[in-house]
Structure formats: C-alpha cells, structure tokens
Design a protein around this motif. Structure first.
Motif, PDB file in Angstrom:
ATOM      1  N   PHE A  10       0.819  -1.219   0.000  1.00 34.27           N
ATOM      2  CA  PHE A  10       0.000   0.000   0.000  1.00 34.27           C
ATOM      3  C   PHE A  10       0.852   1.269   0.000  1.00 34.27           C
ATOM      4  O   PHE A  10       0.526   2.250  -0.669  1.00 34.27           O
ATOM      5  CB  PHE A  10      -0.932  -0.003   1.214  1.00 34.27           C
ATOM      6  CG  PHE A  10      -1.806   1.213   1.312  1.00 34.27           C
ATOM      7  CD1 PHE A  10      -2.909   1.367   0.480  1.00 34.27           C
ATOM      8  CD2 PHE A  10      -1.516   2.225   2.228  1.00 34.27           C
ATOM      9  CE1 PHE A  10      -3.715   2.501   0.563  1.00 34.27           C
ATOM     10  CE2 PHE A  10      -2.315   3.351   2.324  1.00 34.27           C
ATOM     11  CZ  PHE A  10      -3.423   3.489   1.488  1.00 34.27           C
ATOM     12  N   LEU A  11       1.949   1.244   0.734  1.00 35.42           N
ATOM     13  CA  LEU A  11       2.809   2.433   0.810  1.00 35.42           C
ATOM     14  C   LEU A  11       3.458   2.757  -0.533  1.00 35.42           C
ATOM     15  O   LEU A  11       3.909   3.877  -0.745  1.00 35.42           O
ATOM     16  CB  LEU A  11       3.885   2.245   1.885  1.00 35.42           C
ATOM     17  CG  LEU A  11       3.387   2.184   3.336  1.00 35.42           C
ATOM     18  CD1 LEU A  11       4.559   2.004   4.287  1.00 35.42           C
ATOM     19  CD2 LEU A  11       2.604   3.448   3.696  1.00 35.42           C
ATOM     20  N   GLY A  12       3.488   1.769  -1.429  1.00 36.12           N
ATOM     21  CA  GLY A  12       4.035   2.029  -2.753  1.00 36.12           C
ATOM     22  C   GLY A  12       3.248   3.079  -3.513  1.00 36.12           C
ATOM     23  O   GLY A  12       3.791   3.774  -4.376  1.00 36.12           O
ATOM     24  N   PHE A  13       1.957   3.182  -3.198  1.00 40.34           N
ATOM     25  CA  PHE A  13       1.136   4.208  -3.839  1.00 40.34           C
ATOM     26  C   PHE A  13       1.623   5.617  -3.500  1.00 40.34           C
ATOM     27  O   PHE A  13       1.383   6.557  -4.248  1.00 40.34           O
ATOM     28  CB  PHE A  13      -0.331   4.082  -3.402  1.00 40.34           C
ATOM     29  CG  PHE A  13      -1.026   2.860  -3.930  1.00 40.34           C
ATOM     30  CD1 PHE A  13      -0.829   2.435  -5.236  1.00 40.34           C
ATOM     31  CD2 PHE A  13      -1.877   2.132  -3.119  1.00 40.34           C
ATOM     32  CE1 PHE A  13      -1.477   1.308  -5.730  1.00 40.34           C
ATOM     33  CE2 PHE A  13      -2.541   1.013  -3.600  1.00 40.34           C
ATOM     34  CZ  PHE A  13      -2.338   0.599  -4.909  1.00 40.34           C
ATOM     35  N   PHE A  14       2.274   5.742  -2.356  1.00 42.51           N
ATOM     36  CA  PHE A  14       2.637   7.073  -1.873  1.00 42.51           C
ATOM     37  C   PHE A  14       4.151   7.292  -1.827  1.00 42.51           C
ATOM     38  O   PHE A  14       4.619   8.224  -1.172  1.00 42.51           O
ATOM     39  CB  PHE A  14       2.037   7.297  -0.477  1.00 42.51           C
ATOM     40  CG  PHE A  14       0.532   7.210  -0.466  1.00 42.51           C
ATOM     41  CD1 PHE A  14      -0.245   8.314  -0.778  1.00 42.51           C
ATOM     42  CD2 PHE A  14      -0.103   6.001  -0.181  1.00 42.51           C
ATOM     43  CE1 PHE A  14      -1.627   8.230  -0.797  1.00 42.51           C
ATOM     44  CE2 PHE A  14      -1.492   5.908  -0.194  1.00 42.51           C
ATOM     45  CZ  PHE A  14      -2.249   7.028  -0.505  1.00 42.51           C
ATOM     46  N   LYS A  15       4.900   6.438  -2.546  1.00 45.48           N
ATOM     47  CA  LYS A  15       6.351   6.622  -2.576  1.00 45.48           C
ATOM     48  C   LYS A  15       6.672   7.951  -3.252  1.00 45.48           C
ATOM     49  O   LYS A  15       6.200   8.229  -4.353  1.00 45.48           O
ATOM     50  CB  LYS A  15       7.025   5.469  -3.317  1.00 45.48           C
ATOM     51  CG  LYS A  15       8.552   5.552  -3.303  1.00 45.48           C
ATOM     52  CD  LYS A  15       9.186   4.305  -3.880  1.00 45.48           C
ATOM     53  CE  LYS A  15       9.109   3.134  -2.913  1.00 45.48           C
ATOM     54  NZ  LYS A  15       9.897   1.961  -3.378  1.00 45.48           N
TER      55      LYS A  15
END
Length: 408
Positions: free
Chosen positions: A172-177
């Motif tokens: 999920f954090l990949g969306f906000f890298k």
C-alpha cells in the motif's frame, strides 16, 4: 471606506439629509443639477477617487432618467439611496457597479500569509489525494529509459492493472512513494504560485484601472506565477522524481540523502537538471490553467459571488485537462532529463531539444504522450481539488479577493 455596511440600520431621513448635503457640494454652479464635469470633480475632491470619463458617462446614463444629460436631485437620490451608507465612498462604490469598469477591481489588501496558507493547503491536499496516479504517470514517462530502479513492466499496461502491480510489488505504501517529498515541495510551490498570481493580478489591475484581466494578461500573470514558484522549489521537484521512480532498488533514502548524493555525484547543478524544460512547460501550463479557470468563473459565476464546491471542482477539472493536453510533451521531457544518469547510467539526452528529437526518432510522436492517460486521471481531480480547497480556504480565512479597493 465606511465600515457601515448595513443600510437597514440607517434612519432614512438622516440618510436623505446627508445625501442632499453631498448633492449640494457637487453642484458647484448651484443650478440644481449635476453635469458630468461636476460629478467627476466632486468624487475627486470629496473622496479622492479618480473616475475615467467613460465611467462617468455610464454613471450619468444610469441616473439620468429624463435623458437631459444632467442629474437632478431626485435622480441623484434614487441612485444613491440604495448605497450601503451615506458616506461618499460607499455612494461611489454602489454607483460604479453600473459602470463597465469600476475604479479598481482588484483583490483588497490581504495578508500574504493567508494567501500562502490557502495555496499551500490546497496543493498538499490535492497531491496527496492523487499520489498513486501521479507516481504511475512518472513511471510511464521514464519507462522507456530502462532504469534499474524503475520497473519496465509498467510500460503498455492499463491504469488499473498497473496500480495492482504497484500494490503487489511494493504494498500500500508504494502508492505514496515520493509523496512526502511531493507534499513538502507542492505546499510551498502551490502557496507561492497562488500568492504570486494574486499579487501580479492585483498589480496589473491597479496599474491599468481595469475590472478584470484580459485573456492575454491572464496568460502572462499565470505564466509569471508558475515560473516564480518553480524557481523557488525546483530542487525538491527533482528529488521527488528521483524517489518516485525507485521500485526495485533504493539508491536514495529520503530527501536529505537524495540531495547529498545528487550533489556528490552530479554537483550542485544536478539539482537543476531539466530546469529549462520545466520552465518551458510550467509557464504555459500554469498560464492556461489559471486563464481557463478565471474565464469559466467570469462566464458562469455571477459578479461578486464565489463559486460553489461543485462549480470549483468542475472548472478546475476543465482547466487542468486543457492545460495538461497542451503542455504534456514538455512535462515528459523534463521528467526524463531529471532522472537520467541515476546510478551511473548513460546520459541519453543533451538538453531539451535533443530529448525532443530523440524521443520522436526512437518512439515516434506518440512517445511524447507516454503516461498521458494516468496523467489525465491524476490532473483532473488534482486541479479540481486544488482550486476547490483554495476557494474554501479563502472563505474560512475571510479573504475577499473580489472587493473593490480604493487604496493606492
């Protein structure tokens, strides 16, 4: 200007008496009527307001009900009695609304911190809401460069499938890298952009004594605001791009680390790679964005009212889509210039025009539009949210950017 803005609190007889006193002061030759020269000189003498001849003509036409080219007392009373008070400044403001060109239709003096805060919040909220699509756009833009950090498997995939791949690969954090850097960049960028636009707009309106900016003036002011904000925040934009394209490897670890590594490997000039291409893209993009938004408000929003949330979202969407369509190739080129050379990779492009030539040669004209679909899906809601939040913040902070100002 008087602070008395509630006409209902003024005794009608007192107000009429005060208005008669003003009429008598304007009536220099004491013939019981006012000609255009007396009206113009009266406002200058008693209110220190310069009114153009064409405005005086419009004011005379409004009040001169019997069409004798003079204003009698009853005609003066009919117009002036609807003003917010019996003060001469309020009479002038009320009367001038019937002129095609009010004295100065510019944002009243507003503390800069309010404009900065409004713009900063608008930028941060809009970019966070659209972070996954922003990242996907950049990955598509640089996919043909075959960087080790950027996944080539995003090339040619649909938006939904690409987002699924991003989630399965990075969670999920990949969306906000890269979004933390983006917010740190976009908050001051958006704040400076909106502040610059309001200040440049006010300067031109007051200088030219106009009601609103022409299309060409809006384009100039928007472009100037875009370049101003770009110059102030460009290194953060480049750092954000470097962090965003990392998928398989983590060459950079945060904003400070990225900045240090770029300076160590590429020199301070490395922080400004693609600046020229960015200026070429940002200036027309912001110019078209603001101009389209302002013209839509002018056409569909009644005078001296603010757009609703739905109107702001709609106008912002149209503005963002229009600006992005016309300037996308430059945006793609600047991204490629920003990320080339990562990890010692070859420098593919020697400047903006060389990149333009090689992309067309190697990928065709369509190569200039790689990532366009996710860009549309990101830009339309991003600009919509940005303008909407900005308008809401202006209301919350009581920023009245449409109020006539008589201040020199």
């Amino acid at each position: 200007m008087s602070n008395n803005n509630n006409n209902s609190n003024i005794d009608p007889s007192i107000k009429e008496k005060k208005l008669k006193e003003w009429f008598d002061k304007f009536d220099v030759d004491k013939d019981g009527s006012l000609d255009s020269d007396e009206l113009k000189k009266g406002f200058k003498l008693h209110a220190n307001i310069d009114i153009k001849d064409e405005q005086i003509t419009k004011m005379m036409e409004k009040a001169d009900s019997n069409k004798n080219h003079r204003i009698e007392w009853n005609e003066f009373l009919k117009v002036a009695s609807d003003s917010s008070s019996h003060e001469i400044e309020d009479i002038a403001e009320h009367w001038l609304q019937y002129s095609t060109k009010p004295i100065i239709h510019a944002p009243a003096d507003v503390p800069s911190w309010k404009l900065l805060l409004s713009g900063g919040v608008a930028g941060a909220v809009s970019r966070t809401c659209t972070s996954p699509l922003e990242r996907l756009k950049i990955l598509n833009q640089v996919g043909h460069m075959n960087l080790e950090q950027a996944a080539p498997k995003y090339k040619g995939r649909g938006v939904i499938q690409s987002l699924k791949t991003m989630y399965s690969t990075e969670g999920f954090l990949g969306f906000f890298k890269g979004n933390g850097t983006n917010v740190i960049r976009i908050a001051p960028y958006s704040a400076i952009q909106f502040l610059s636009y309001e200040k440049y707009k006010k300067f031109l309106l007051k200088k030219n004594n106009e009601t609103h900016l022409s299309t060409y003036q809006n384009l100039f002011v928007g472009g100037a605001a875009g370049v101003t904000s770009l110059l102030c925040t460009y290194p953060l934009d480049l750092i954000r791009s470097r962090l965003t394209v990392q998928v398989f490897g983590n060459k950079y670890n945060g904003i400070a680390d990225t900045c240090k590594m770029i300076i160590r490997e590429e020199g301070v000039a490395g922080l400004y790679k693609g600046l020229f291409a960015s200026a070429l893209g940002v200036a027309p993009y912001v110019a078209i964005n603001f101009t389209t938004y302002e013209n839509l408000k002018k056409v569909f929003i009644p005078k001296d009212t603010t757009p609703t949330v739905s109107q702001s979202l709609t106008f912002g969407a149209i503005s963002g889509a229009t600006a992005q369509t016309l300037t996308y190739p430059i945006d793609l080129i600047r991204r490629r210039l920003q990320v080339q050379g990562i990890g010692g990779k070859d420098i593919l492009y020697n400047g903006t025009f060389d990149a333009f030539r090689k992309i067309i040669r190697d990928e065709g004209v369509v190569g200039l539009y790689n990532g366009m679909i996710p860009c549309y899906l990101k830009v339309i809601p991003a600009i919509s949210i940005s303008f909407c939040v900005y308008e809401v913040m202006k209301k919350l902070l009581q920023i009245d950017s449409k109020k006539i100002s008589y201040q020199s």
